[in-house]
Design a protein around this motif. Structure first.
Motif, PDB file in Angstrom:
ATOM      1  N   SER A 151     156.904  61.883  34.281  1.00 47.70           N
ATOM      2  CA  SER A 151     156.712  61.347  35.625  1.00 47.70           C
ATOM      3  C   SER A 151     157.969  60.625  36.081  1.00 47.70           C
ATOM      4  O   SER A 151     158.859  60.304  35.282  1.00 47.70           O
ATOM      5  N   VAL A 198     159.548  57.480  38.788  1.00 47.68           N
ATOM      6  CA  VAL A 198     159.394  56.356  39.717  1.00 47.68           C
ATOM      7  C   VAL A 198     160.722  56.199  40.422  1.00 47.68           C
ATOM      8  O   VAL A 198     161.759  55.960  39.778  1.00 47.68           O
ATOM      9  N   LEU A 232     156.141  58.452  41.872  1.00 44.54           N
ATOM     10  CA  LEU A 232     155.827  57.277  42.678  1.00 44.54           C
ATOM     11  C   LEU A 232     157.097  56.876  43.418  1.00 44.54           C
ATOM     12  O   LEU A 232     158.127  56.597  42.794  1.00 44.54           O
ATOM     13  N   ASP A 267     153.286  59.838  45.425  1.00 41.76           N
ATOM     14  CA  ASP A 267     152.643  58.717  46.105  1.00 41.76           C
ATOM     15  C   ASP A 267     153.740  57.865  46.734  1.00 41.76           C
ATOM     16  O   ASP A 267     154.845  57.758  46.188  1.00 41.76           O
ATOM     17  N   TYR A 309     154.676  54.002  48.171  1.00 44.60           N
ATOM     18  CA  TYR A 309     154.292  52.591  48.179  1.00 44.60           C
ATOM     19  C   TYR A 309     155.406  51.778  48.838  1.00 44.60           C
ATOM     20  O   TYR A 309     156.523  51.721  48.316  1.00 44.60           O
ATOM     21  N   ARG A 341     152.060  47.881  39.825  1.00 40.02           N
ATOM     22  CA  ARG A 341     151.937  49.153  40.563  1.00 40.02           C
ATOM     23  C   ARG A 341     152.506  50.306  39.753  1.00 40.02           C
ATOM     24  O   ARG A 341     151.913  51.392  39.702  1.00 40.02           O
ATOM     25  N   SER A 387     150.086  51.063  36.827  1.00 43.41           N
ATOM     26  CA  SER A 387     148.905  51.804  37.289  1.00 43.41           C
ATOM     27  C   SER A 387     149.238  53.283  37.469  1.00 43.41           C
ATOM     28  O   SER A 387     148.452  54.160  37.088  1.00 43.41           O
ATOM     29  N   PHE A 388     150.416  53.561  38.029  1.00 45.10           N
ATOM     30  CA  PHE A 388     150.827  54.948  38.233  1.00 45.10           C
ATOM     31  C   PHE A 388     151.051  55.644  36.896  1.00 45.10           C
ATOM     32  O   PHE A 388     150.585  56.769  36.671  1.00 45.10           O
ATOM     33  N   ARG A 434     148.068  56.928  34.994  1.00 46.69           N
ATOM     34  CA  ARG A 434     147.385  58.107  35.540  1.00 46.69           C
ATOM     35  C   ARG A 434     147.906  59.393  34.952  1.00 46.69           C
ATOM     36  O   ARG A 434     147.257  60.437  35.041  1.00 46.69           O
TER      37      ARG A 434
END
Length: 294
Positions: free
Chosen positions: A128, A130, A238, A264, A266, A286, A289-290, A293
């Motif tokens: 993932s 960020v 994210l 997502d 934010y 935050r 939390s991402f 998932r």
């Protein structure tokens, strides 16, 4: 910064020595969650200090590193090889040498370019992303919501070439100037949340790098064509931006969100260009939390 730190070097295919630090001292034998941090243009890991400490305390494995031509890595004598593609390949080489599979990559500002380049080159070797306060458009065209950088950068570079002693002195010593620090603080941070001492350390670290590296990477950001590849990047992402970011306007984060299909968005209220330093607790939760998932 981390409770346990294990510094080491990785040698890239072209012989460049890449410095890195982990909070573990061995090759991984399992599929542990490993977080890789990519800092911004002439920045350093202090921009992630609250996040590194937070995830270290939670038991996540962490890898921080210096790009080629930065700080404790080599390559200063060959800036032409300091490209986002080579940076991404360097990171991948480190990860493979440690048997790290599918890392979580967090990038800030120019680190977003590096992170996206990694996702483009190694789509099956990333868990993932960020992305904080980045731009996939040339920064010279959009920084401060104008083209002032496009106009000013060549003039500044010309001045530095014609007056190297003066420019080098300013480059190396601006962190000592309270006015210079205030300009950086007001332009890049939430002045109610970030102290002058943080900016002083940040600017002192900048002075350790060369002005040539700054101009080189600014040009590389201008040339980076990653926007044409965004729709092919399916990595869960994210995207984070501050609604008071004076350096990279908010619509750049909305562009990323539009073209990264699995993303997502934010937006941090009162967040600056460095929202992870303005509001570390909020951002840490935050991001956590991402990450959980995926």
């Amino acid at each position: 910064m981390m409770k346990s730190e294990f510094p080491s070097y990785y040698y890239s295919q072209d012989g460049t020595r890449i410095f890195y630090i982990t909070n573990f001292d061995h090759k991984l034998e399992d599929k542990s969650n490993v977080i890789v941090f990519n800092y911004g243009l002439v920045c350093n890991h202090s921009h992630f200090k609250p996040q590194i400490q937070f995830f270290d305390d939670l038991g996540y494995k962490i890898l921080i590193h210096d790009y080629r031509a930065h700080y404790s890595s080599s390559g200063q004598e060959n800036l032409e090889a300091c490209t986002f593609e080579n940076m991404a390949k360097d990171i991948n080489g480190i990860l493979k040498s440690l048997n790290i599979i599918n890392p979580i990559i967090i990038g800030h500002s120019m680190g977003v370019n590096v992170s996206l380049e990694y996702a483009k080159l190694f789509p099956n070797e990333i868990r993932s992303l960020v992305l904080i306060s980045g731009t996939v458009l040339p920064p010279q065209d959009i920084m401060f919501d104008s083209n002032i950088v496009d106009i000013a950068a060549p003039l500044i570079e010309k001045f530095s070439n014609h007056n190297p002693n003066i420019f080098n002195y300013l480059w190396k010593n601006s962190f000592k100037n309270p006015l210079a620090r205030w300009i950086v603080l007001d332009g890049g941070f939430n002045t109610k949340k970030v102290e002058d001492s943080f900016v002083q350390i940040y600017m002192k670290k900048i002075s350790e790098l060369s002005k040539e590296l700054f101009f080189h990477l600014l040009e590389k950001m201008k040339q980076h064509s990653i926007i044409s590849h965004l729709e092919n990047i399916n990595t869960p992402t994210l995207i984070i931006g501050g609604d008071s970011d004076k350096i990279i306007p908010n619509y750049l984060q909305k562009i990323l969100h539009k073209y990264l299909k699995n993303s997502d968005l934010y937006i941090v209220k009162d967040g600056s260009h460095v929202p992870q330093i303005d509001f570390p607790e909020l951002l840490n939760e935050r991001i956590l939390s991402f990450i959980k998932r995926y």
